[in-house]
Design a protein around this motif. Structure first.
Motif, PDB file in Angstrom:
ATOM      1  N   UNK A  16       0.953  -1.069   0.051  1.00 50.25           N
ATOM      2  CA  UNK A  16      -0.133   0.120   0.032  1.00 50.25           C
ATOM      3  C   UNK A  16       0.755   1.302   0.014  1.00 50.25           C
ATOM      4  N   UNK A  17       2.015   1.170   0.412  1.00 47.40           N
ATOM      5  CA  UNK A  17       3.020   2.337   0.376  1.00 47.40           C
ATOM      6  C   UNK A  17       3.934   2.137  -0.745  1.00 47.40           C
ATOM      7  N   UNK A  18       3.632   1.573  -1.838  1.00 46.18           N
ATOM      8  CA  UNK A  18       4.588   1.324  -3.004  1.00 46.18           C
ATOM      9  C   UNK A  18       5.359   2.552  -3.633  1.00 46.18           C
ATOM     10  N   UNK A  19       4.156   3.887  -3.398  1.00 45.22           N
ATOM     11  CA  UNK A  19       5.027   5.030  -4.039  1.00 45.22           C
ATOM     12  C   UNK A  19       6.238   5.423  -3.230  1.00 45.22           C
ATOM     13  N   UNK A  20       6.276   5.267  -1.787  1.00 43.88           N
ATOM     14  CA  UNK A  20       7.304   5.475  -0.948  1.00 43.88           C
ATOM     15  C   UNK A  20       8.449   4.668  -1.421  1.00 43.88           C
ATOM     16  N   UNK A  21       8.283   3.337  -1.591  1.00 46.91           N
ATOM     17  CA  UNK A  21       9.299   2.510  -1.947  1.00 46.91           C
ATOM     18  C   UNK A  21      10.138   2.853  -3.107  1.00 46.91           C
ATOM     19  N   UNK A  22       9.213   3.258  -4.255  1.00 52.79           N
ATOM     20  CA  UNK A  22       9.529   3.800  -5.475  1.00 52.79           C
ATOM     21  C   UNK A  22      10.656   4.728  -5.356  1.00 52.79           C
ATOM     22  N   UNK A  23      10.264   5.813  -4.548  1.00 55.73           N
ATOM     23  CA  UNK A  23      10.839   7.127  -4.497  1.00 55.73           C
ATOM     24  C   UNK A  23      12.111   6.945  -3.673  1.00 55.73           C
ATOM     25  N   UNK A  24      12.083   6.133  -2.592  1.00 54.53           N
ATOM     26  CA  UNK A  24      13.409   5.676  -1.747  1.00 54.53           C
ATOM     27  C   UNK A  24      14.147   4.999  -2.716  1.00 54.53           C
ATOM     28  N   UNK A  25      13.790   4.219  -3.455  1.00 57.48           N
ATOM     29  CA  UNK A  25      14.652   3.303  -4.464  1.00 57.48           C
ATOM     30  C   UNK A  25      15.272   4.143  -5.477  1.00 57.48           C
ATOM     31  N   UNK A  26      14.453   5.093  -5.985  1.00 51.36           N
ATOM     32  CA  UNK A  26      15.080   6.005  -6.910  1.00 51.36           C
ATOM     33  C   UNK A  26      16.164   7.013  -6.449  1.00 51.36           C
TER      34      UNK A  26
END
Length: 121
Positions: free
Chosen positions: A59-69
């Motif tokens: 549900x927080x995949x946007x947070x993971x995308x941004x952190x990984x980027x």
């Protein structure tokens, strides 16, 4: 008394999706096996970065995308803001690794330079 508590627990379990739960419930917990990837989109850059499988809350995949980027930009150099990031989940750890392996194979088959990272949320 124990029988009433057991009956109540079984009823509560059935009302909340059963003992195993559902995929939708799994995606909303911190116990979902996931991985993220980023495709650089600028110019001739054909790099495709892939994280390790980690346990997180889909549900927080946007947070993971941004952190990984942010991590990829800091560790491999700026992608110039031109990239697409993705996160996927598997029903279990083996499924997440299998899905990641399929994505890697597809990207390599498309001529992209796949860079495996050890990043995990």
């Amino acid at each position: 008394m124990k029988k009433k508590l057991l009956a109540w627990a079984v009823t509560a379990s059935l009302l909340t999706g059963g003992i195993a739960g559902t995929a939708a419930e799994a995606m909303q917990s911190d116990e979902t096996p996931m991985f993220c990837s980023i495709r650089a989109m600028g110019g001739q850059n054909r790099n495709y970065f892939v994280s390790d499988v980690f346990w997180g809350d889909y549900g927080n995949n946007l947070q993971y995308k941004n952190r990984f980027a942010g991590w990829v930009n800091a560790n491999y150099g700026s992608m110039g803001g031109q990239y697409a990031s993705y996160c996927w989940y598997g029903d279990d750890e083996d499924a997440a690794y299998s899905k990641r392996d399929r994505v890697i194979h597809e990207e390599r088959s498309s001529g992209n330079n796949v860079i495996m990272t050890n990043w995990g949320a």
